[in-house]
Design an enzyme around this catalytic site. Sequence first.
Site, PDB file in Angstrom:
ATOM      1  N   GLU A   5       0.821  -1.215   0.000  1.00  0.00           N
ATOM      2  CA  GLU A   5       0.000   0.000   0.000  1.00  0.00           C
ATOM      3  C   GLU A   5       0.851   1.259   0.000  1.00  0.00           C
ATOM      4  OE1 GLU A   5      -2.461  -3.344   0.987  1.00  0.00           O
ATOM      5  OE2 GLU A   5      -0.616  -2.637   1.954  1.00  0.00           O
ATOM      6  N   HIS A  44     -11.510  -5.874   8.002  1.00  0.00           N
ATOM      7  CA  HIS A  44     -12.154  -5.569   6.726  1.00  0.00           C
ATOM      8  C   HIS A  44     -13.448  -4.793   6.923  1.00  0.00           C
ATOM      9  CE1 HIS A  44      -9.561  -9.053   5.793  1.00  0.00           C
ATOM     10  NE2 HIS A  44      -9.444  -8.484   4.605  1.00  0.00           N
TER      11      HIS A  44
END
Length: 399
Positions: free
Chosen positions: A132, A202
């Site tokens: 990321e 998540h």
Amino acid sequence: MSLLRSLPLGKRVISHFSPASIRTFERRTMATAQTEQPDGLKLGVAHSNLLASTPDLGLSNQELAGMGLQTEETRRLNMCQAVNDAIGTVLAADDSAVVFGEDVAFGGVFRCTLGLAESYGKERVFNTPLTEQGIAGFGIGMAAMGHTAIAEIQFADYIFPAFDQLVNEAAKYRYRSGGQFHCGGLTVRTPCSAVGHGGHYHSQSPEGYLAHTPGLKIVTPRSPLQAKGLLLAAIRDRNPTIFLEPKVLYRGAVEHVPIPDYELPLGKAEILKPGKDITVVGWGSQIYALENAIQLAEKRLGGVSCELIDLRTILPWDVETVCNSVKKTGRLVIAHEAPMTGGFGAEIAATVQERCFLHLESPIQRITGWDTPFPLVFEKVYIPGVIRCFDGIKRVMEY
């Protein structure tokens, strides 16, 4: 083991709970969250009156007035398809636009980029390594060199490794160069919020962290029509923008979306339902819980009139619209999925208290996630659903 007894909750959350009352709270809240249909209401986004369920409603949106879309056609899209449509619109019109992230070449986890690599080439829609920080840094470089860089972070929970690049580089690039350079062509899309089975890695809502960073814009849509118009505006805005997409709405929210290119304004909240007694503010998927809570309040609380506002842009947020509403109603409820402590609702509450103090008839109420890691089994207890939002409205009205 009980959720509330197994996690290090602050005294503010559980100081008044005995072990027996904790068990009762859990049983009742779980039962309510899973089964209760209060007053015969049809709950959730599938039954929402806020979605454009016909072509006429899709084209009659007030913010589209003046764009010449009244005679155009619409397509019935879910939010995943609307995001895809917006990105495809940019790729077709802007040769400098590139799309990249983990697995985006074959559509990504949620298939929001499905078919774009085949249509526009693998040089413009391509996969990256699983890093990321690298995705964000690569996007900054592409944008600084004049490209329209559309990056995807696969889940908002994994945007944290990219914080150094986003917070220290992207947000400050123009400032530290005295305006000589910028990476305003960078847009970072990322799925956020609860989905029903995501657990603590998540399901998070990181807008509060991001909103502490001058130099970024932060946007979150509630529906397909909004997603297309706001994403097009975000990509074309000359500031680095984080576009938070509530993943539960990808296929849950469906409406008629105008086919042509159009943009919706950043930094502008939308009044979804006018009212005179209480202002209710939310964003993203939380809007639908608030819609149901308002329906319940207006049935049960003797003609109370609620004004519902979708903030849409978290940074910069629309102070004027919210404060003008509170000055009219005298009351405010804010709801979001992120935990209460340091959540963006606190910023709204502080600003409203400062600007509207003499107009307030009751304390500002925040309905939020709990100050715990996001729980898997107890997700329906954690998120501020219709009953908790209704209770907040009721407390404010009865103060």
